[in-house]
Design a protein around this motif. Structure first.
Motif, short mmCIF file in Angstrom:
data_model
loop_
_atom_site.label_atom_id
_atom_site.label_comp_id
_atom_site.label_asym_id
_atom_site.label_seq_id
_atom_site.Cartn_x
_atom_site.Cartn_y
_atom_site.Cartn_z
N SER A 182 0.84 -1.21 0.00
CA SER A 182 0.00 0.00 0.00
C SER A 182 0.87 1.25 0.00
O SER A 182 0.58 2.22 -0.71
N LYS A 212 2.29 1.67 -3.44
CA LYS A 212 1.24 2.14 -4.33
C LYS A 212 0.98 3.63 -4.09
O LYS A 212 0.85 4.41 -5.05
N ASN A 213 0.91 4.01 -2.83
CA ASN A 213 0.69 5.44 -2.50
C ASN A 213 1.85 6.30 -2.97
O ASN A 213 1.64 7.41 -3.46
N ALA A 234 1.62 9.20 -5.57
CA ALA A 234 2.13 10.53 -5.22
C ALA A 234 3.15 11.01 -6.25
O ALA A 234 3.13 12.19 -6.64
#
Length: 175
Positions: free
Chosen positions: A47, A50-51, A55
Motif C-alpha cells: 500500500s 502504491k501510495n 504521489a
C-alpha cells in the motif's frame, strides 16, 4: 498406595505428550501470528509503494501543470508592458484603422484604474466603417501582441447601405 512402574511410565508418557503438545501448539500459534504479521506488513508495504507511486505520478502531473501555468503567466506578462507605451499602441491602432478603411471618430483615454497586480487603462473608441472591416479590425485588436480586453462594445447601423457605427471601450494594461 504405591504406583506400579507401568502406571508411573504411563503418567510420565502422558505428561511428556501433553508438554510436547502444548509446546507444539505454542510454536504453531507463534508461526501463525508471525505469518499474519508478515502478511499485514507486506500489505502495508504494498500500500505504501502504491501510495508513493500515486504521489510521484501526481507530483509529475502537478509539475507539468505548474510549468504550463508558468509559461502562460510568462506569455501574459510579455503582453503587459512595464510602461503603458500609449504612443506605440496608438500607432498600431492608426495603422489598423487605415488598413481597414475605417473612420475614427473619437479616441478618448479614460482615468487609470489600479488593480492588484497591474493598472488598467480604459480607452473609448468611436469609429465607423463597413461591417466586415470592423470585424477584421476587432480581430486584429484581439490578436495583438499586447493584452487588450474589451469592456464594452456597441455596434449600430442607421439604415440599409449605411456604415456601421461602433462605440468600443478597451482596457490596456501596464505593470
Amino acid at each position: 498406595m504405591r504406583l506400579s512402574l507401568k502406571a508411573l511410565d504411563l503418567i510420565c508418557l502422558f505428561t511428556v505428550i501433553i508438554i510436547v503438545g502444548m509446546c507444539g501448539f505454542w510454536v504453531a500459534k507463534q508461526g501463525v501470528e508471525q505469518k499474519t504479521r508478515m502478511r499485514q506488513e507486506n500489505a502495508l508495504y504494498a500500500s505504501g509503494i502504491k501510495n508513493m507511486s500515486l504521489a510521484a505520478s501526481n507530483l509529475q502531473h502537478l509539475n507539468t501543470g505548474l510549468k504550463a501555468v508558468k509559461n502562460e503567466l510568462k506569455a501574459t506578462m510579455e503582453q503587459i508592458p512595464e510602461a503603458v507605451e500609449i504612443g506605440k499602441f496608438l500607432k498600431q491602432l492608426d495603422s489598423l484603422v487605415k488598413r481597414r478603411n475605417i473612420v475614427l471618430i473619437t479616441l478618448q483615454p479614460l482615468p487609470k484604474r489600479p488593480e492588484r497586480y497591474f493598472t488598467k487603462i480604459p480607452i473609448r473608441l468611436m469609429f465607423k466603417g463597413a461591417f466586415n472591416d470592423i470585424y477584421y479590425l476587432l480581430h486584429a485588436l484581439e490578436t495583438m501582441k499586447r493584452l487588450l480586453v474589451t469592456e464594452k462594445i456597441t455596434i449600430s447601423k442607421g439604415g440599409i447601405g449605411e456604415q456601421c457605427r461602433v462605440d468600443l471601450t478597451l482596457n490596456i494594461f501596464e505593470q
